[in-house]
Design a protein around this motif. Structure first.
Motif: not given
Length: 519
Positions: A456, A458, A460, A504
């Motif tokens: 996963q 990510f 940001r 994502r």
């Protein structure tokens, strides 16, 4: 003779372990100093210092965890000075302490200004402290920063290092005065080392000597001097703690020797010598194979061990041939890749002549990113690469504004290359429209492993200008989607929040990729 040799070797082993502990503690202190030196350079090179924006300097110093119990002074190129830590109002007419480098007279002028001082008293609090200054290059520009660190802080660093229960760790400065002790710190801070230790430290930068402690006890001291600060770390143990195991060893070895000498010495001497010799030779051969050295075949007195030696010799020769072939192939591959990229760049320059230069610039940037990714893979000999290394390589030119965190994941070469190109596109977009446009902007990159084996991902951004979704899909977006789908076996989704871009991803690596323990 055997007993004496065994005792001598045991003593050497104990002293070697003691010296290794002293060097390890010295290295830990050096690492702490290097971190503080880097932080001080960061403050001294900040644009906020030129602008005399004391509030922003205080914020940056707080993020760097400076000023914990000590203080931080800065001087601008216009000689305006201010106390940044502890939290005080910045004023250009404040006077920073001048006599904070007690060792400046003893330094050679060619070495430049000192960066780490000896022990001295804080002019504000009269507390024993150490001062850490900015680099000579920054000092020459007139911009400087000085951090004062309480001596007790180094006691905490010392106490975090593993050492024997009976050991006392003492840190002294270049003038042989105690900076910190693992025990009775407040009682001895600022005290001078014993004359015997001063003489030993003057004779050699590290070693093991018999001495007496400041308490008057008979001791054995292992010491190691730092090349960064000139300080010396001493690990002190009572002499009895070193001698008692030796006497126990003497008695034990002597008893066993006397028991066995009359029963079996004559019968087993020749055979044991032969076995020991052959095993030692095999151990040396095995170590040589590990170092990549070719082992020469030699005859042996024991047939089974001689066969093992022959196998080691053949294996070393074959490994040497394989290493040569591998090195040749990798160098040739790297050379061809760079030539190909250079050719593509030249063709593009000719093709885009007269066209929009922005398109050529983007193309060049992608080729450069591709070349940097290939350099990373070449350095890893085109084997698996840490996912964190890939992200840090892409973020290395952004002064820590891209923060990465996650477990250790080994990526195959094709996945590492694809991830690097995706990160390049995200970073380029952030430099033009996102968080990296603003000085206060930052990017968080996180990844985690899922139970089914997926990764996963990510991304940001925050602290940049307001963000809105693009009106059309550019080539960079298409490139990221294609790489995520075909090379990373997953997908990458983007959400244009007003506070910044959020991306994502979920990737599935080939079975040969593996996870390591969390960092």
């Amino acid at each position: 003779m055997l007993v004496g040799f065994n005792v001598l070797e045991a003593r050497r082993a104990h002293e070697g372990a003691l010296l290794a502990t002293a060097r390890a503690v010295s290295t830990a202190i050096d690492m702490d100093l290097v971190r503080k030196l880097d932080a001080v350079d960061t403050i001294a090179s900040s644009d906020a210092l030129i602008a005399k924006d004391w509030a922003r300097l205080r914020e940056r110093a707080a993020r760097l965890e400076l000023g914990e119990g000590g203080g931080l002074w800065v001087t601008g190129s216009d000689k305006a000075r201010a106390i940044i830590m502890p939290d005080q109002s910045g004023r250009g007419d404040l006077t920073a302490p001048t006599d904070i480098w007690p060792d400046s007279e003893s330094r050679n002028a060619s070495e430049g200004p000192a960066r780490v001082s000896n022990l001295h008293l804080d002019p504000r609090s009269e507390v024993p402290v150490i001062s850490v200054g900015s680099s000579p290059v920054l000092q020459q520009t007139g911009r400087a920063a000085v951090l004062t660190i309480p001596a007790s802080g180094f006691r905490d660093v010392i106490n975090r290092q593993p050492a024997a229960a009976s050991a006392l760790v003492t840190l002294v400065d270049a003038r042989r005065r105690v900076i910190a002790r693992s025990r009775d710190h407040e009682l001895y801070v600022g005290a001078s080392a014993t004359p015997a230790m001063i003489a030993a430290m003057a004779a050699a930068p590290d070693g093991v000597v018999a001495s007496r402690s400041l308490d008057g006890d008979r001791t054995v001291v292992a010491y190691s001097r730092s090349e960064i600060s000139g300080w010396t770390t001493m690990v002190v143990v009572p002499r009895w703690s070193l001698e008692a195991p030796l006497w126990t060893n003497i008695l034990g070895v002597g008893a066993v020797f006397l028991l066995l000498a009359g029963l079996s010495f004559v019968a087993v001497r020749n055979q044991s010598d032969a076995i020991s010799h052959e095993l030692e030779a095999l151990e040396q051969d095995a170590a040589a194979v590990g170092r990549g050295v070719i082992v020469t075949p030699r005859p042996g007195r024991i047939a089974s061990l001689a066969k093992v030696q022959t196998v080691l010799s053949c294996a070393s020769a074959e490994l040497e041939r394989r290493d040569e072939r591998q090195t040749l192939l990798i160098n040739e591959l790297n050379h061809r890749v760079k030539n190909t990229l250079a050719t593509v760049q030249a063709v593009a320059a000719q093709t885009f002549r007269g066209a929009e230069q922005e398109a050529l610039r983007k193309f060049d940037q992608r080729l450069v990113a591709l070349g940097r990714a290939h350099d990373l893979l070449t350095h890893a000999v085109w084997t698996e690469v840490e996912m964190k290394d890939v992200i840090e390589r892409c973020a290395e030119n952004h002064e820590g504004r891209i923060r990465a965190s996650g477990p250790s994941v080994m990526l195959p070469p094709e996945a590492a290359l694809a991830l690097y190109m995706c990160l390049h596109e995200l970073t380029t977009n952030s430099l033009k429209y996102g968080a990296l446009v603003s000085e206060t902007g930052s990017i968080e990159v996180e990844w985690s492993r899922q139970e089914e084996g997926d990764i996963q991902f990510f991304w940001r951004e925050e602290g940049g200008p307001l963000v809105s979704a693009p009106t059309r899909e550019g080539f960079g977006t298409k490139l990221m989607d294609r790489l995520a789908r075909h090379e990373l076996n997953g997908r990458l989704e983007r959400e244009y929040m007003p506070s910044g871009l959020v991306a994502r991803g979920r990737f599935r690596l080939p079975p040969k990729s593996r996870f390591r323990s969390d960092m």
